[in-house]
Design an enzyme around this catalytic site. Structure first.
Site, mmCIF file in Angstrom:
data_model
loop_
_atom_site.group_PDB
_atom_site.id
_atom_site.type_symbol
_atom_site.label_atom_id
_atom_site.label_comp_id
_atom_site.label_asym_id
_atom_site.label_seq_id
_atom_site.Cartn_x
_atom_site.Cartn_y
_atom_site.Cartn_z
ATOM 1 C CG ASP A 1 -1.820 1.164 1.303
ATOM 2 O OD1 ASP A 1 -2.324 1.560 0.237
ATOM 3 O OD2 ASP A 1 -2.010 1.703 2.402
ATOM 4 C CG LEU A 2 1.530 5.752 -1.817
ATOM 5 C CD1 LEU A 2 2.999 5.458 -2.098
ATOM 6 C CD2 LEU A 2 0.909 6.525 -2.981
ATOM 7 C CG ASP A 3 -1.263 7.860 1.638
ATOM 8 O OD1 ASP A 3 -0.158 8.416 1.623
ATOM 9 O OD2 ASP A 3 -2.261 8.297 1.049
ATOM 10 C CB THR B 1 0.461 11.478 1.435
ATOM 11 O OG1 THR B 1 -0.436 10.406 1.162
ATOM 12 C CG2 THR B 1 1.794 11.223 0.773
ATOM 13 C CD1 TRP C 1 -9.839 13.832 2.693
ATOM 14 C CD2 TRP C 1 -11.630 14.648 1.653
ATOM 15 N NE1 TRP C 1 -10.214 12.896 1.744
ATOM 16 C CE2 TRP C 1 -11.330 13.378 1.092
ATOM 17 C CE3 TRP C 1 -12.713 15.367 1.137
ATOM 18 C CZ2 TRP C 1 -12.062 12.810 0.055
ATOM 19 C CZ3 TRP C 1 -13.462 14.790 0.095
ATOM 20 C CH2 TRP C 1 -13.129 13.537 -0.433
ATOM 21 C CE LYS D 1 -4.397 6.849 8.882
ATOM 22 N NZ LYS D 1 -3.394 6.375 9.850
ATOM 23 C CB VAL E 1 -12.402 4.127 2.068
ATOM 24 C CG1 VAL E 1 -12.573 3.063 3.118
ATOM 25 C CG2 VAL E 1 -12.332 5.497 2.723
ATOM 26 C CB SER E 2 -12.724 5.055 -3.178
ATOM 27 O OG SER E 2 -14.087 5.157 -2.774
ATOM 28 C CB SER F 1 -13.106 9.776 1.498
ATOM 29 O OG SER F 1 -12.176 8.729 1.597
ATOM 30 C CE LYS G 1 -8.543 14.542 -0.651
ATOM 31 N NZ LYS G 1 -7.772 13.372 -1.094
ATOM 32 C CB SER H 1 -1.930 2.677 -3.995
ATOM 33 O OG SER H 1 -2.689 3.837 -3.735
ATOM 34 C CB ALA H 2 -7.462 2.262 -5.423
ATOM 35 C CB SER H 3 -3.801 6.781 -4.712
ATOM 36 O OG SER H 3 -3.472 8.130 -5.010
ATOM 37 C CE LYS H 4 -9.265 7.641 -10.980
ATOM 38 N NZ LYS H 4 -10.455 8.356 -11.511
ATOM 39 C CG ASN H 5 -3.238 11.996 -7.059
ATOM 40 O OD1 ASN H 5 -3.235 12.562 -8.147
ATOM 41 N ND2 ASN H 5 -4.254 12.073 -6.211
ATOM 42 C CE LYS I 1 -5.531 -1.235 -1.129
ATOM 43 N NZ LYS I 1 -4.372 -0.471 -0.638
ATOM 44 C CD GLU J 1 -3.453 -1.727 2.764
ATOM 45 O OE1 GLU J 1 -3.449 -0.860 3.684
ATOM 46 O OE2 GLU J 1 -3.893 -1.499 1.627
ATOM 47 C CG ASP J 2 -1.700 2.313 6.662
ATOM 48 O OD1 ASP J 2 -2.233 1.976 5.569
ATOM 49 O OD2 ASP J 2 -1.753 3.467 7.114
#
Length: 964
Positions: free
Chosen positions: A753-755, A761, A769, A789, A791-792, A796, A822, A860-864, A891, A915-916
């Site tokens: 996972d990333l974050d 981040t 947010w 944390k 979730v999409s 969120s 956001k 990670s499902a983050s587009k960033n 997730k 994962e965290d």
């Protein structure tokens, strides 16, 4: 059986001491080699002069049980399962391709021939552990010279196209002048018919080859390169109408060795240019020695045996027969090729035309599920690949839905022209559905179930809704049905079939319920694609509830069919003169069809699949009732009866049926493997050993790996390795004692996972947010932020609205705009990210992983994600970063982790994921991957390994905790 009556096996070696021409064709089947992509029968390199391979004759569709097979001295076979042709009477059949193993040797004017030549000290050995076949002997020539000859060969598991041969010649007496002819013979037929419309032989750059075009327009090619050492020879090439040979001539004064490298390919290969791939493979491998190439292949064989071998203490015949069976099952496994299954003769002969039956789901799938899940996925994936063919079959009978064929080839349409099987043996359709569910329960592969399995289950259920008839009693019935017992072709309410149909319907309903609950958009897609209304599902339930499995409560007897006892009793003993032959040879088909005469296990087969659904009394009553009526004319019958007899504690009968099961292919006088291996019997024997004696309960009987041993006294202990939902276990059973230990598996991939794992981040997310919430007048603080944390973005924002009771305040299009806003705030903030933001211990762990050759991915499902990784300066360290635009489900859905595995070409047991967040841990475990949870925020989830923080990251520490 006495030891001299069965095939000789010494450890992992099948041994043939001394040549017997009457058994030659039998050993050709026994010694079949292959690697899943292609297979070759164990024919002599030089052939037999009295066994031409281009015979033309007419073969029509008949019952293979009573069909009188032809018995030539030899029948060569080169089979690419992807290559089938169109026979004028047999429909789609596997094609026997040109014989490329040809190495002919002559001394003077005398050709080497196992029948005509004077041969001494003959010995042939198939090493099942390495896949290598060797043959050695001394040849006394007509002129009195003596030559020690040794042939060696193997199909490479390292290079799927490659087959390597070596011929060693050693002058023992005299100096013979020899001719060695190494070539290809395209003058071969399949079941007496030539499927080649074109044949092009060629020589180019020290290579020879052939390309044939088949009667369905596909092409197959073979290329060979020869290397000769130790013989000062004159060399030339000879090209005739159907053969091409490289010929070497010279005096054999010292040891000489010929190495022949052959590669195969076809137009159905999934590649832009299969010829180019063949050339590259040949160029690369021909640089290496025979032993080097064998060693590479041996390493893969070694792993296969580690994953599947069954060790038996106290019963040598069971040990030997299991090794024999497992070898052929391993040879046939087709990883990542869902366009084929395993043909009924294990690609070791033409007798069953290269077709696929119910054997695949019922007798082969279990072995692969618990030892080689990739091949299992391909096996069941074939049924999705041929779903359109199954729909066409249903349409032929004016039904909707999918009706799987009794005999299937490449297209999935019915290939059997015998009406009683094609029209009436419909249980295959429910068997396919059972296979789908068994695969899902054993693998936990929810993605397959939702993406493919759901359609199979729905379409097969739809077929049943039209195949049933509603009786005057108001109940649903299945009429004019043949169950597994093929001597009862037109019965009413066959118990096996009805039970499996109920299972099919219930599984479809449960799968669709689960799909609707977890992935509603996919549920809508399936319903729309199949044009299904909710009302149709209600019909499925009514049929499942109504369809009866015939049962006599007074006798506690499950009837084979509702009308079984309407058929005449038959005095089999007075008719059956020689029980070494099938009963079908002594009674007419018409008489058999009107009698209580059972070809193979039917109700007993049902009870062997679902023993937990029947009481011991019901098992015993059925076993005793059907036993005297059963001929066991099918090779599948003894193993099934052995399973039930063993469960009932009938030790003597268990061993008798074990002997009969072993005899199917391994009894020398029977010569059952002449036309190929009874591969389903191999799978059934493995089931008997692991599910019967060791007592493993299959995955459809429960989520956890459990055992209820039924070990007969003639077996002291058994041990094997099993794969269960992505984990491997070593299992040892002795009596009623069971030891199960998870096995350490070399990890090849780490998924992060990333974050919260690589960097943090979350503060930037919070600030973004917070800025949006303030603009919209919504309350937002750190406590709410913790709920976001893992979730999409969409979810969120919904959580923030829920906290504020503002779910209905904004329109959907406005919500989308605010979410994008956001994200713009967040992207502006993360431009500040640098390598200083990498969490403590992460960089050392990534470097350690790269040094060990472990593949790394970001799940990670983050587009960033890429932007963040670039800012951190570690993007180049990762072999794959999940493409968020293609991830439909966030997730705790496992999609992102499955996506990473697929791109890295890894299996769950080869990976660890980090994962965290609790949702992330759930996603990892849903993908059957070992989960490492970092920090307190993973609670309430329970990861396989818990670390307080990233500073504790260490491969050694994680592995120690994982397998403690």
């Amino acid at each position: 059986m006495m030891n001299d009556e069965i095939l000789r096996i010494n450890g992992f070696e099948i041994v043939e001491d001394g040549f017997d021409q009457d058994k030659n064709k039998y050993y050709e089947g026994i010694f079949t080699q292959g690697n899943g992509y292609f297979h070759v029968r164990g024919s002599f390199e030089e052939g037999l002069a009295d066994a031409p391979q281009n015979e033309v004759y007419t073969r029509t569709m008949k019952s293979v049980t009573t069909e009188q097979q032809r018995h030539p001295l030899s029948k060569q076979g080169t089979f690419l399962p992807l290559m089938m042709g169109k026979h004028p009477f047999l429909e789609e059949v596997i094609i026997n391709l040109p014989y490329f193993m040809r190495i002919e040797i002559a001394a003077g004017n005398e050709k080497l021939d196992m029948i005509r030549s004077d041969i001494r000290d003959y010995r042939r050995v198939l090493n099942m552990k390495t896949g290598e076949l060797t043959r050695s002997f001394t040849w006394i020539t007509a002129s009195g010279e003596e030559i020690d000859v040794k042939f060696s060969r193997f199909a490479s598991l390292d290079e799927k196209r490659l087959f390597v041969q070596q011929a060693d010649l050693k002058p023992r007496k005299g100096t013979p002048y020899i001719t060695v002819k190494s070539g290809i013979d395209a003058g071969v037929t399949t079941n007496g018919y030539c499927h080649f419309t074109e044949s092009s032989l060629f020589e180019k750059e020290n290579k020879i080859g052939v390309t044939v075009k088949t009667d369905v327009g596909e092409r197959a090619s073979i290329m060979c390169e020869n290397q000769l050492r130790g013989l000062d020879a004159v060399c030339h090439t000879e090209l005739e109408k159907t053969t091409i040979d490289v010929i070497y001539e010279g005096a054999l004064t010292e040891n000489a060795t010929l190495v022949k490298y052959s590669v195969l390919g076809c137009s159905r290969d999934r590649t832009e240019d299969y010829i180019k791939e063949m050339k590259e493979c040949l160029e690369q491998t021909a640089r290496l020695e025979y032993k080097q190439l064998l060693e590479k292949s041996k390493i893969i064989w070694e792993q296969k045996w580690k994953d599947s071998d069954v060790l038996v203490e106290g019963c040598q015949k069971l040990q030997d027969s299991l090794r024999f069976s497992i070898y052929h099952l391993l040879r046939c496994g087709g990883k990542e090729e869902e366009r084929i299954q395993v043909c009924a003769k294990g690609f070791a002969g033409e007798a069953y035309y290269g077709r696929y039956f119910w054997d695949s789901e019922m007798y082969l799938l279990p072995f692969y599920l618990y030892t080689d899940p990739l091949s299992a996925k391909s096996l069941i994936g074939y049924r999705y690949w041929t779903l359109e063919g199954a729909k066409q079959n249903a349409q032929r009978y004016h039904c909707r839905g999918a009706r799987y064929p009794w005999q299937s080839g490449l297209t999935g349409t019915e290939q059997c022209s015998m009406w009683e099987y094609a029209d009436n043996e419909v249980h295959i359709t429910a068997d396919v559905a059972f296979g789908v569910m068994h695969y899902y329960f054993a693998s936990g592969d929810e993605k397959f179930l939702f993406d493919k399995g759901a359609e199979i289950l729905l379409e097969t259920s739809r077929f049943w809704s039209e195949r049933v008839d509603k009786g005057e009693d108001g109940e649903y019935h299945l009429l004019n049905v043949m169950g597994p017992d093929e001597y009862s072709p037109m019965t009413r309410d066959n118990g096996f079939t009805n039970y499996m149909v109920k299972f099919n319907l219930i599984s479809a309903l449960e799968t669709l319920r689960l799909l609707k609950e977890k992935k509603p958009d996919r549920y809508r897609e399936v319903m729309e694609k199949t044009n299904t209304l909710e009302s149709e599902l209600e019909i499925f339930k009514k049929i499942a509830d109504s369809l009866v499995v015939p049962y006599d409560e007074k006798r506690k007897l499950y009837l084979q069919s509702a009308d079984f006892e309407d058929y005449a009793l038959i005095d089999m003993d007075s008719i059956w003169k020689d029980k070494k032959k099938a009963f079908g040879h002594y009674a007419s088909q018409e008489k058999i069809y009107r009698s209580r005469c059972i070809k193979q296990a039917d109700i007993i087969a049902l009870m062997s699949i679902f023993p937990e659904k029947f009481t011991e009394e019901q098992l015993r009553v059925a076993y005793e009732y059907y036993k005297p009526l059963t001929t066991h004319d099918s090779s599948l019958s003894p193993a099934v009866h052995m399973l039930v007899a063993n469960r009932l504690g009938m030790e003597e009968e268990t061993e008798q049926f074990l002997d009969r099961t072993i005899a199917v292919d391994m009894e020398l006088v029977r010569r059952g493997a002449e036309d190929g291996i009874h591969i389903a019997n191999c799978g059934a024997l493995w089931q008997m050993a692991v599910q019967g004696f060791m007592g493993m309960l299959p995955a459809y009987q429960g989520e956890k790996l459990r055992f209820e041993p039924h070990m007969p006294s003639f077996i002291k202990s058994m041990e094997t390795t099993l794969t269960w939902k992505g984990r491997k276990y070593k299992v040892h059973v002795q009596g009623e004692k069971v030891s199960v230990q998870e096995m350490p598996v070399k990890k090849r991939g780490f998924l992060f996972d990333l974050d919260g794992v690589l960097t943090d981040t979350s503060e930037y997310h919070f600030l973004a947010w917070k800025k949006l919430a303030d603009e919209l007048g919504l309350a937002f603080d750190k406590t709410v932020n913790e709920r976001l944390k893992g979730v999409s973005r969409e979810r969120s924002f919904e959580i923030i609205l829920e906290v504020n009771g503002a779910q209905e305040t904004f329109l959907s299009e406005d919500k989308a705009k605010f979410i994008d806003k956001k994200n713009e705030y967040y992207k502006a903030l993360i431009k500040q990210v640098t390598s200083k933001d990498i969490l403590p211990g992460v960089m050392d762990f990534l470097n350690e992983s790269k040094k060990q050759g472990i593949l790394l991915a970001v799940a990670s499902a983050s587009k960033n994600a890429r932007t963040v990784l670039e800012g951190l300066g570690i993007l180049s360290m990762f072999d794959y970063v999940a493409d968020a635009s293609k991830i439909r489900y966030t997730k705790p859905d496992p999609e992102v982790f499955i996506d990473c595995m697929e791109h890295l070409k890894l299996q769950p047991w080869e990976c660890i994921a980090f994962e965290d967040a609790a949702a992330g841990i759930e996603a990892i475990q849903a993908a059957n991957i070992a989960a490492v949870g970092i920090g307190a925020s993973v609670k309430p989830a329970v990861p396989d390994v818990f670390l307080d923080n990233t500073e504790e990251l260490s491969i050694e520490k994680i592995e120690n905790l994982l397998y403690k």
